[in-house]
Design a protein around this motif. Structure first.
Motif, short mmCIF file in Angstrom:
data_model
loop_
_atom_site.label_atom_id
_atom_site.label_comp_id
_atom_site.label_asym_id
_atom_site.label_seq_id
_atom_site.Cartn_x
_atom_site.Cartn_y
_atom_site.Cartn_z
N SER A 324 -0.96 -2.49 -5.30
CA SER A 324 -1.39 -3.89 -5.24
C SER A 324 -0.85 -4.52 -3.98
CB SER A 324 -0.93 -4.67 -6.47
OG SER A 324 0.49 -4.76 -6.50
N VAL A 325 -1.54 -5.55 -3.51
CA VAL A 325 -1.11 -6.30 -2.36
C VAL A 325 -1.49 -7.75 -2.57
CG1 VAL A 325 -3.25 -5.81 -1.12
CG2 VAL A 325 -1.23 -6.50 0.17
N GLY A 326 -0.59 -8.70 -2.19
CA GLY A 326 -0.91 -10.09 -2.43
C GLY A 326 0.22 -11.02 -2.01
N PHE A 327 0.28 -12.15 -2.66
CA PHE A 327 1.27 -13.18 -2.35
C PHE A 327 1.95 -13.64 -3.63
CE2 PHE A 327 -2.08 -13.31 0.80
CZ PHE A 327 -1.38 -13.32 2.00
N GLY A 328 3.25 -13.94 -3.51
CA GLY A 328 3.99 -14.42 -4.66
C GLY A 328 5.00 -15.49 -4.27
N SER A 329 5.20 -16.45 -5.16
CA SER A 329 6.14 -17.53 -4.85
C SER A 329 6.59 -18.17 -6.15
CB SER A 329 5.48 -18.58 -3.95
OG SER A 329 6.33 -19.69 -3.75
N ASN A 330 7.79 -18.84 -6.09
CA ASN A 330 8.25 -19.57 -7.26
C ASN A 330 7.72 -20.98 -7.29
OD1 ASN A 330 9.67 -20.63 -5.17
ND2 ASN A 330 11.71 -20.24 -6.02
N GLU A 331 6.92 -21.33 -6.30
CA GLU A 331 6.28 -22.62 -6.29
C GLU A 331 4.81 -22.43 -5.94
OE1 GLU A 331 8.16 -25.25 -3.61
OE2 GLU A 331 10.09 -25.28 -4.70
N PHE A 341 4.38 -12.71 1.19
CA PHE A 341 3.57 -11.49 1.10
C PHE A 341 4.30 -10.43 0.27
CE2 PHE A 341 2.40 -7.29 2.79
CZ PHE A 341 1.03 -7.31 2.52
N THR A 342 3.57 -9.80 -0.66
CA THR A 342 4.14 -8.76 -1.53
C THR A 342 3.19 -7.57 -1.59
OG1 THR A 342 3.13 -9.61 -3.56
CG2 THR A 342 5.30 -10.49 -2.96
N TRP A 343 3.77 -6.42 -1.87
CA TRP A 343 2.93 -5.23 -2.10
C TRP A 343 3.71 -4.25 -2.97
CZ3 TRP A 343 4.81 -0.50 -0.57
CH2 TRP A 343 5.84 -0.51 0.39
N SER A 344 2.93 -3.36 -3.59
CA SER A 344 3.56 -2.31 -4.40
C SER A 344 2.68 -1.06 -4.33
CB SER A 344 3.73 -2.76 -5.85
OG SER A 344 2.46 -2.90 -6.49
N PHE A 345 3.31 0.08 -4.41
CA PHE A 345 2.62 1.35 -4.38
C PHE A 345 3.34 2.29 -5.34
CE2 PHE A 345 1.98 5.63 -2.46
CZ PHE A 345 0.61 5.73 -2.68
N ALA A 346 2.63 2.74 -6.39
CA ALA A 346 3.30 3.51 -7.44
C ALA A 346 2.47 4.74 -7.80
CB ALA A 346 3.52 2.64 -8.67
N PRO A 347 2.51 5.79 -7.00
CA PRO A 347 1.81 7.03 -7.38
C PRO A 347 2.49 7.69 -8.57
CG PRO A 347 3.15 7.39 -5.43
CD PRO A 347 3.22 5.92 -5.72
N ARG A 348 1.68 8.36 -9.37
CA ARG A 348 2.22 9.03 -10.55
C ARG A 348 1.57 10.40 -10.69
NH1 ARG A 348 0.96 6.15 -16.05
NH2 ARG A 348 -1.09 7.01 -15.55
N ILE A 349 2.37 11.40 -10.92
CA ILE A 349 1.87 12.75 -11.12
C ILE A 349 2.18 13.18 -12.54
CG2 ILE A 349 3.99 13.75 -10.17
CD1 ILE A 349 2.22 16.07 -9.16
N THR A 350 1.18 13.76 -13.19
CA THR A 350 1.33 14.23 -14.57
C THR A 350 1.05 15.72 -14.60
OG1 THR A 350 0.58 12.09 -15.42
CG2 THR A 350 0.57 13.94 -16.95
N LEU A 351 2.02 16.49 -15.04
CA LEU A 351 1.87 17.94 -15.12
C LEU A 351 1.97 18.37 -16.57
CD1 LEU A 351 1.73 20.73 -13.74
CD2 LEU A 351 4.23 20.71 -13.63
N PRO A 352 0.90 18.98 -17.11
CA PRO A 352 0.97 19.41 -18.51
C PRO A 352 1.96 20.56 -18.68
CG PRO A 352 -1.07 20.20 -17.47
CD PRO A 352 -0.41 19.28 -16.49
N ILE A 353 2.94 20.36 -19.54
CA ILE A 353 3.94 21.38 -19.83
C ILE A 353 3.67 22.04 -21.18
CG2 ILE A 353 6.40 21.84 -20.13
CD1 ILE A 353 5.64 21.11 -17.28
N PHE A 354 3.55 21.21 -22.19
CA PHE A 354 3.29 21.73 -23.53
C PHE A 354 2.27 20.83 -24.21
CE2 PHE A 354 4.26 21.65 -28.12
CZ PHE A 354 3.97 22.98 -28.42
N THR A 355 1.11 21.39 -24.56
CA THR A 355 0.05 20.62 -25.23
C THR A 355 -0.34 21.22 -26.57
OG1 THR A 355 -1.69 21.88 -24.10
CG2 THR A 355 -0.90 19.86 -23.00
N ALA A 356 0.49 22.15 -27.07
CA ALA A 356 0.21 22.81 -28.36
C ALA A 356 -1.15 23.50 -28.37
CB ALA A 356 0.31 21.79 -29.51
N GLY A 357 -1.56 24.01 -27.21
CA GLY A 357 -2.82 24.75 -27.12
C GLY A 357 -4.06 23.90 -26.99
#
Length: 470
Positions: A324-331, A341-357
């Motif tokens: 996300s990218v944008g603006f933030g303020s307490n007023e 000006f604010t921004w955030s970047f949050a990549p996420r990786i999911t690796l299946p380890i155990f799915t009970a088949g």
């Protein structure tokens, strides 16, 4: 240098996203002979330069003007065809949904909150009111399709969409043939009703003659009652065919999708349904591949094949980007001023380890679905081959049957005339006349039936060879 590295990274992602893990599709071999059946029942025709029936529009195949108008009316009003068209729209929308998953979805957000912090919770020991405001653009849960899972699902939706288009063509072909069949059946039953009425008039005249002879003491009571049975039998047939004609009209109204105008209803069987004297059947591999029901089955098979790619991709990591990218303020007044000006970047990786088949089971299901689709595709080809072979077998013998039935009817008519003369001259009893009348009436009814079968065969051949979708 940093921008260049990011660009290279995204190019690599795009290249990987163009691949899927679906098996390479190969069309199954057609499980039917390479040529149509041959034998005594099949008429051998010389090769012609005529276009294949699949390439001939129905307007050019059928020459009966009323039938043409009814087919056009059915294509406009038939509800089954409407449902098939709506299924296309639905599948197109589903395909667009799957295709949209290939692209990031950008949302605009605006938040505002006011919170009162008590003295006990405040780090300064003094209560305070905290205001927070923000606006921005964000990408939520965009999956980098490195292993083709999303693309495989998109391919499956595309094949489903293409299958519904072929399903609509199948419905249209069947509809054209069904209108023709109902039209011809109504015509035949109207002829049968007319014949029954004419027979009743003839039997009534014979009964009146026999009654006069009985009153004069020339004929016996047995002759009189036998003549009456012929009259009553004709009345029964009139009632039966009157019912059939009404039911045929109802069936025609249903398939057309609207009440059929009286002026478009046939009064008798036409002798020429189509102006075509001969046509080329082509090879099974050429003809069958043009049939939309087979193309539909193949599209479904391709879709099942694509699902295997999605199931295989479930074994590999998924990378999801949230930013996300944008603006933030307490007023609120300072939202777009200063250092807001604010921004955030949050990549996420999911690796299946155990799915009970679960992933393996999903892959097994996808592969089994593909095998089922192969069997259904092959069965569709076999069914189509049988339909064409049956129609060709009937076409090869129907003219001989019609000729023989016509000769039989003519001979029966002559027998009836002779038996009537012998009875009037007192040579034979009325039983001979009654048998001759029944034989002639049955022969005439059967002749109408054979003529109907001949015309229906022409419409059936046009249908099974893929005509009627244009």
């Amino acid at each position: 240098m940093r921008i260049s590295s990011v660009s290279i990274l995204f190019i690599a992602f795009a290249a990987l996203a163009g691949c899927t893990m679906a098996p390479k599709y190969t069309r199954p071999a057609a499980p039917v002979p390479a040529a149509w059946p041959e034998g005594e029942a099949y008429k051998q025709t010389a090769a012609t330069d005529n276009k294949p029936l699949a390439d001939i529009p129905w307007q050019d195949f059928f020459v009966d003007e009323n039938l043409r108008k009814l087919i056009a009316l059915a294509l406009e009003n038939n509800r089954d065809l409407r449902v098939a068209a709506l299924n296309i729209e639905r599948s197109r929308a589903q395909y667009r949904i799957r295709r949209s998953d290939l692209f990031p979805k950008v949302d605009a957000t605006a938040d505002g909150s006011v919170q009162r912090i008590s003295d006990d919770l405040s780090t300064t020991g003094r209560g305070d009111t905290v205001d927070q405001y923000s606006v921005g653009l964000g990408v939520s849960s965009y999956e980098l399709d490195l292993f083709g899972r999303v693309r495989s699902l998109k391919d499956q939706a595309l094949e489903q969409y293409l299958a519904t288009e072929q399903a609509r063509r199948s419905v249209q072909i069947s509809l054209v043939a069904e209108v023709a069949a109902n039209y011809l059946t109504l015509a035949a039953d109207r002829e049968r009703l007319k014949l029954a009425r004419e027979t009743l008039e003839s039997q009534q005249s014979s009964y009146n003659l026999t009654k006069n002879r009985f009153d004069a003491g020339v004929s016996s009571a047995l002759d009189l009652h036998q003549a009456r049975t012929s009259v009553e039998s004709a009345r029964v047939d009139i009632a039966r065919y009157t019912t059939l004609v009404a039911q045929d009209e109802n069936a025609l109204n249903l398939v057309v999708g609207a009440p059929v105008p009286a002026g478009l209803r046939p009064s008798a069987l036409t002798e020429t349904l189509t102006a075509m004297k001969d046509f080329t059947t082509g090879l099974p591999s050429d003809v069958l591949l043009q049939r939309p029901d087979i193309l539909q089955a193949e599209n479904l098979l391709k879709g099942a094949n694509a699902n295997i790619g999605a199931a295989r991709a479930n074994f590999f990591p998924r990378i999801t980007l949230i930013s996300s990218v944008g603006f933030g303020s307490n007023e609120l007044s300072g939202l777009f001023t200063g250092d807001s000006f604010t921004w955030s970047f949050a990549p996420r990786i999911t690796l299946p380890i155990f799915t009970a088949g679960e992933n393996q089971a999903n892959l097994d299901v996808a592969q089994t679905d593909r095998d089922i689709a192969v069997a259904q595709y092959e069965k569709t080809i076999q069914t189509a081959f049988r339909e064409v072979a049956d129609a060709l077998a009937q076409r090869g013998t129907i003219d001989d049957q019609l000729s023989a039935q016509q000769a039989f009817t003519d001979a029966t008519a002559e027998t009836h005339n002779l038996s009537q003369l012998r009875y009037e001259r007192g040579v034979d009893n009325y039983l001979q006349v009654l048998d001759a009348q029944r034989a002639l009436y049955g022969a005439q009814q059967n002749l109408i039936g054979v003529r109907l079968v001949r015309l229906l065969n022409q419409a059936t051949i046009y249908k099974v060879l893929g005509g009627g979708s244009k």
